[in-house]
Design a protein around this motif. Structure first.
Motif, PDB file in Angstrom:
ATOM      1  N   ARG A 194      36.097  34.393  38.032  1.00 41.03           N
ATOM      2  CA  ARG A 194      35.949  33.230  37.163  1.00 41.03           C
ATOM      3  C   ARG A 194      37.200  33.083  36.307  1.00 41.03           C
ATOM      4  O   ARG A 194      37.688  34.052  35.741  1.00 41.03           O
ATOM      5  CB  ARG A 194      34.714  33.380  36.287  1.00 41.03           C
ATOM      6  N   PRO A 196      38.085  30.804  33.318  1.00 40.90           N
ATOM      7  CA  PRO A 196      37.727  29.765  32.354  1.00 40.90           C
ATOM      8  C   PRO A 196      38.920  28.994  31.807  1.00 40.90           C
ATOM      9  O   PRO A 196      38.763  27.869  31.345  1.00 40.90           O
ATOM     10  CB  PRO A 196      37.012  30.553  31.245  1.00 40.90           C
ATOM     11  N   ASN A 197      40.110  29.590  31.869  1.00 40.53           N
ATOM     12  CA  ASN A 197      41.317  28.897  31.406  1.00 40.53           C
ATOM     13  C   ASN A 197      42.076  28.242  32.555  1.00 40.53           C
ATOM     14  O   ASN A 197      43.215  27.811  32.381  1.00 40.53           O
ATOM     15  CB  ASN A 197      42.229  29.884  30.678  1.00 40.53           C
ATOM     16  N   GLY A 198      41.422  28.172  33.705  1.00 39.14           N
ATOM     17  CA  GLY A 198      42.054  27.548  34.857  1.00 39.14           C
ATOM     18  C   GLY A 198      42.735  28.574  35.743  1.00 39.14           C
ATOM     19  O   GLY A 198      43.147  29.644  35.288  1.00 39.14           O
ATOM     20  N   ASP A 236      37.973  26.483  37.821  1.00 38.49           N
ATOM     21  CA  ASP A 236      37.558  27.570  36.934  1.00 38.49           C
ATOM     22  C   ASP A 236      37.059  28.795  37.683  1.00 38.49           C
ATOM     23  O   ASP A 236      36.459  29.680  37.101  1.00 38.49           O
ATOM     24  CB  ASP A 236      36.493  27.088  35.956  1.00 38.49           C
ATOM     25  N   ARG A 237      37.299  28.872  38.988  1.00 37.55           N
ATOM     26  CA  ARG A 237      36.930  30.052  39.751  1.00 37.55           C
ATOM     27  C   ARG A 237      37.625  30.030  41.106  1.00 37.55           C
ATOM     28  O   ARG A 237      38.011  28.985  41.609  1.00 37.55           O
ATOM     29  CB  ARG A 237      35.426  30.182  39.912  1.00 37.55           C
TER      30      ARG A 237
END
Length: 295
Positions: A194, A196-198, A236-237
């Motif tokens: 994952r 979350p910050n790209g 995001d993943r």
């Protein structure tokens, strides 16, 4: 006295039989295994099967409202859902087989429902072709369980290009500025990371045979024993997919610094001469030989 004792024993045995839930196995015989139902789910995100014995309706849905449940209290942007409507007053423990066309099989215990009271367990069966979902019901009810978001993501409806992925061996921890280490089981297995910050902030490396760390390529390449699989519109993943039976260890940072990126790029550059030798059978001392480095 003997009659009284016999009567008491009979009552105890009857109470045990009444109080125990009947085990009911619903394997590959229901209509969710039909190609038509799978095609409907791939196209519309919804499939349904009606059973008469036991009296039950099974639904797999991308949207809670397709199961007749309000979604305003539940975030369903990532999850799919398994909805079961049970119509009998008989206590049953049900073991229900769902094909892998709806989600990628995975293991979970005591999954809490978003609707209803029954928890459920999930486990792959029949070589990973199905997920066995086991739960207990005691009266007419509707129960809805969320499907693991990453397993939903791997279903054929989400992305058919992941058909070479046989199993998900783990899911990484988000928001990591230090190196996190993980292992894949072997050829065809995947590890979800994952970001979350790209994915631009993500650095993923694998350990080479000589103990060095190299960047995991973004596409399947002959020189690397694994690669990263991305998806259109998903930032995001990602998933690292192994292409060999003995996959090397990987490490990752989901919030990599500029220094991390530069370090990974430099290590990748220094391995270029090794790749040329592997591909073409010629030795090009791109950065000079070890002998030249000696004083």
């Amino acid at each position: 006295m003997r009659r009284l004792i016999a009567a008491l024993i009979a009552v105890c045995l009857l109470s045990t039989a009444v109080g125990a839930a009947t085990m009911t196995i619903i394997d590959a015989g229901h209509s969710l295994t039909d190609d038509t139902a799978k095609a409907n789910f791939e196209q519309d995100g919804y499939a349904q099967a009606d059973l008469s014995a036991p009296n039950m309706t099974i639904e797999v849905a991308a949207d809670l409202e397709q199961c007749g449940i309000s979604s305003w209290t539940v975030s369903d942007t990532r999850n799919d859902f398994l909805c079961v409507t049970y119509g009998e007053d008989i206590d049953r423990t049900i073991r229900l087989f769902i094909p892998d066309a709806y989600w990628h099989p995975y293991v979970r215990e005591s999954v809490d429902p978003v609707e209803g009271d029954a928890t459920a367990s999930f486990e792959p069966v029949q070589g990973g072709d199905y997920t066995a979902v086991e739960f207990t019901v005691t009266e007419p009810t509707t129960v809805v369980w969320p499907i693991n978001a990453d397993s939903s993501w791997f279903s054929s409806r989400k992305d058919s290009t992941i058909s070479n992925l046989e199993s998900v061996t783990g899911v990484g921890v988000a928001e990591q500025t230090s190196w996190q280490y993980a292992n894949l089981s072997g050829n065809g297995t995947g590890y979800v990371i994952r970001a979350p910050n790209g994915t631009d902030a993500l650095t993923v490396e694998y350990q080479t045979e000589d103990g060095e760390w190299a960047t995991v390529p973004g596409n399947e390449e002959g020189y690397a024993p694994l690669y990263m699989q991305g998806y259109d519109g998903v930032d995001d993943r990602t998933v690292v997919v192994a292409t060999v039976s003995e996959s090397p260890q990987i490490r990752y940072k989901t919030d990599a610094t500029r220094r991390d990126k530069l370090g990974a790029g430099w290590r990748e550059l220094t391995r270029m001469d090794d790749r040329i030798e592997e591909l073409f059978g010629i030795d090009i001392p791109f950065f000079g030989s070890d002998e030249e480095d000696k004083p």
